[in-house]
Design a protein around this motif. Structure first.
Motif, PDB file in Angstrom:
ATOM      1  N   VAL A  52       1.118   3.677   4.736  1.00 50.23           N
ATOM      2  CA  VAL A  52       0.241   4.045   3.617  1.00 50.23           C
ATOM      3  C   VAL A  52       0.094   2.819   2.704  1.00 50.23           C
ATOM      4  O   VAL A  52       0.820   1.841   2.838  1.00 50.23           O
ATOM      5  CB  VAL A  52       0.815   5.255   2.816  1.00 50.23           C
ATOM      6  N   GLY A  53      -0.882   2.889   1.797  1.00 45.30           N
ATOM      7  CA  GLY A  53      -1.113   1.736   0.919  1.00 45.30           C
ATOM      8  C   GLY A  53      -0.323   1.873  -0.372  1.00 45.30           C
ATOM      9  O   GLY A  53      -0.212   2.966  -0.930  1.00 45.30           O
ATOM     10  N   LEU A  54       0.232   0.763  -0.847  1.00 45.95           N
ATOM     11  CA  LEU A  54       0.986   0.782  -2.107  1.00 45.95           C
ATOM     12  C   LEU A  54       0.019   0.475  -3.258  1.00 45.95           C
ATOM     13  O   LEU A  54      -0.555  -0.607  -3.315  1.00 45.95           O
ATOM     14  CB  LEU A  54       2.109  -0.260  -2.061  1.00 45.95           C
ATOM     15  N   VAL A  55      -0.165   1.450  -4.124  1.00 46.38           N
ATOM     16  CA  VAL A  55      -1.068   1.259  -5.261  1.00 46.38           C
ATOM     17  C   VAL A  55      -0.327   0.602  -6.413  1.00 46.38           C
ATOM     18  O   VAL A  55      -0.823  -0.310  -7.050  1.00 46.38           O
ATOM     19  CB  VAL A  55      -1.668   2.612  -5.719  1.00 46.38           C
TER      20      VAL A  55
ATOM     21  N   VAL B 197       7.222   2.273   2.530  1.00 49.60           N
ATOM     22  CA  VAL B 197       5.754   2.353   2.454  1.00 49.60           C
ATOM     23  C   VAL B 197       5.141   1.675   3.683  1.00 49.60           C
ATOM     24  O   VAL B 197       4.216   2.212   4.312  1.00 49.60           O
ATOM     25  CB  VAL B 197       5.258   1.688   1.146  1.00 49.60           C
ATOM     26  N   ALA B 198       5.676   0.506   4.043  1.00 49.24           N
ATOM     27  CA  ALA B 198       5.141  -0.224   5.204  1.00 49.24           C
ATOM     28  C   ALA B 198       5.342   0.587   6.488  1.00 49.24           C
ATOM     29  O   ALA B 198       4.433   0.705   7.317  1.00 49.24           O
ATOM     30  CB  ALA B 198       5.817  -1.589   5.308  1.00 49.24           C
ATOM     31  N   ASP B 199       6.528   1.186   6.650  1.00 45.19           N
ATOM     32  CA  ASP B 199       6.806   1.978   7.859  1.00 45.19           C
ATOM     33  C   ASP B 199       5.859   3.171   7.973  1.00 45.19           C
ATOM     34  O   ASP B 199       5.426   3.537   9.072  1.00 45.19           O
ATOM     35  CB  ASP B 199       8.257   2.493   7.844  1.00 45.19           C
TER      36      ASP B 199
ATOM     37  N   HIS C 104      -0.846  10.315   7.370  1.00 41.58           N
ATOM     38  CA  HIS C 104      -0.181  11.029   6.272  1.00 41.58           C
ATOM     39  C   HIS C 104      -1.218  11.422   5.226  1.00 41.58           C
ATOM     40  O   HIS C 104      -1.432  10.706   4.246  1.00 41.58           O
ATOM     41  CB  HIS C 104       0.893  10.141   5.632  1.00 41.58           C
ATOM     42  N   PRO C 105      -1.872  12.581   5.437  1.00 44.70           N
ATOM     43  CA  PRO C 105      -2.908  12.991   4.490  1.00 44.70           C
ATOM     44  C   PRO C 105      -2.367  13.235   3.084  1.00 44.70           C
ATOM     45  O   PRO C 105      -3.129  13.193   2.120  1.00 44.70           O
ATOM     46  CB  PRO C 105      -3.472  14.289   5.095  1.00 44.70           C
ATOM     47  N   ASP C 106      -1.068  13.486   2.947  1.00 45.84           N
ATOM     48  CA  ASP C 106      -0.444  13.535   1.617  1.00 45.84           C
ATOM     49  C   ASP C 106       0.606  12.426   1.567  1.00 45.84           C
ATOM     50  O   ASP C 106       1.785  12.625   1.874  1.00 45.84           O
ATOM     51  CB  ASP C 106       0.185  14.918   1.376  1.00 45.84           C
ATOM     52  N   GLY C 107       0.134  11.233   1.217  1.00 41.26           N
ATOM     53  CA  GLY C 107       1.016  10.060   1.239  1.00 41.26           C
ATOM     54  C   GLY C 107       2.182  10.186   0.287  1.00 41.26           C
ATOM     55  O   GLY C 107       3.304   9.770   0.592  1.00 41.26           O
TER      56      GLY C 107
END
Ligand SMILES: Nc1ncnc2c1ncn2[C@@H]1O[C@H](COP(=O)(O)OP(=O)(O)OP(=O)(O)O)[C@@H](O)[C@H]1O
Length: 354
Positions: free
Chosen positions: A291-294, A286-288, A236-239
């Motif tokens: 991507v990383g959660l900031v 987010v987990a599915d 996902h290049p655009d998370g």
């Protein structure tokens, strides 16, 4: 405790209060507004120190226009700026103020000792005020407002100049004025979040007009918003976009409003929180996505920032010109429902919240 009806105060160049009608009951009430909103002007009128141009106001059932003296006997006042004498001790100053309020000498000394203990200045009470820190000076100002055992205190920006720890201590002191002594409080601030933690009721004014007056629970129920920021990934290049789409598909309500001028601007999604399940939904989504959660935090807004941000969005969405006051009112009503001040809960990890 306090009632105003169409209260206006006009200076030659500025209308500080514009037909303000308020009804404030017992308890701790926050008066929130940006700098220049009219908070200090309102307090001075309520104390009978400055006449209104139009309208009426009553404090403890007494008319401010005719009963200023009687009001000040029963109301304590902590001014925004300090004019404390540097060469006398807290004890000398507060005893003096108690005597000025009409207490006999012995009662004035006893009440001063009790009040300084309550505000946490007992150990330092014989030192000259000139050597005090900002926080200690704020406590002296609070003590002199309380010493004559008023029924109501008006506190003008009591957290001004304090660091975060000092702010928290001052806010819990303010809360205890009502819970421990039954003295009602009207406290002003330009920070919505800190008053929501402390007050039973919050009144928002802007440009001298009333934007909102409601109980804190109503306020926070309608203002729960989560700010969520995620990283991009190879998949996902655009998370941010991927998360927006996934959350929308899962039924979450996202606000169109974007963050301006803040760290991570453009990458923060504002998700309407309906309870703990919203946190779980964001975490699982987010987990599915992988991507990383900031960050994931309940929103806390500076009131001025709320107005500015929404006014900006509105311009994009509704280009039709509005009267400035109406636009601010619309922006605030809209934003106050969506901005979520209350206690910040950080369930994410990584960078600091805003
Ligand atoms: N004595 C005065 N003469 C002229 N204008 C005044 C006077 N007192 C206040 N004003 C103006 O009235 C408006 C409201 O001021 P007020 O001090 O009540 O705001 P406030 O909400 O308390 O803000 P702050 O926290 O910055 O003091 C401002 O535009 C201010 O410049």
């Amino acid at each position: 405790m306090i009632a105003t009806e169409s209260l206006s105060k006009r200076f030659p160049r500025v209308t500080a209060l514009d037909r303000l009608s308020l009804d404030i009951g017992p308890g701790v009430t926050g008066l929130v507004g940006a700098n220049g909103a009219g908070k200090s002007t309102l307090i001075k009128i309520l104390l009978g120190l400055s006449p209104a141009t139009e309208g009426t106001a009553a404090v403890l059932g007494l008319d401010v226009a005719t009963s200023g003296g009687a009001i000040r006997e029963q109301v304590g006042y902590m001014p925004e700026h300090d004019a404390l004498p540097p060469d006398v001790s807290a004890t000398e100053f507060v005893v003096h103020m108690a005597r000025m309020s009409g207490l006999p000498p012995t009662a004035a000394r006893e009440r001063t000792a009790d009040t300084l203990r309550h505000v946490g200045l007992y150990e330092e009470r014989y030192r000259p005020i000139g050597g005090y820190s900002t926080g200690m000076k704020q406590r002296v100002k609070l003590a002199q407002a309380l010493v004559h055992d008023p029924k109501l205190v008006l506190l003008d920006e009591p957290t001004n100049g304090l660091d975060p720890v000092g702010r928290d201590e001052m806010l819990s002191l303010i809360r205890r004025i009502y819970t421990d002594f039954g003295i009602s409080v009207l406290v002003t601030s330009h920070l919505l979040g800190e008053l929501e933690r402390t007050c039973d009721h919050v009144v928002v004014i802007d440009g001298g007009t009333l934007l909102r007056s409601s109980s804190t629970s109503d306020f926070t129920q309608t203002t729960a918003t989560l700010a969520v920021e995620v990283t991009d990934s190879d998949t996902h290049p655009d998370g941010t976009r991927a998360l927006r789409e996934a959350l929308t598909a899962a039924g979450a309500k996202l606000h169109a409003r974007v963050e301006d001028g803040l760290p991570g601007a453009g990458h923060i999604l504002l998700v309407e929180a309906t309870g703990e399940q919203t946190y779980d939904l964001v975490r699982d989504t987010v987990a599915d996505l992988g991507v990383g959660l900031v960050r994931m935090e309940q929103r806390r807004h500076h009131i001025a920032e709320v107005f500015r941000t929404d006014a900006h969005t509105e311009t994009d969405a509704e280009p039709a010109a509005r009267e400035p006051v109406a636009a601010a009112q619309h922006a605030a009503q809209h934003s106050v429902q969506h901005a979520a001040p209350h206690a910040v809960q950080q369930k994410g990890h990584g960078r600091d919240g805003i």
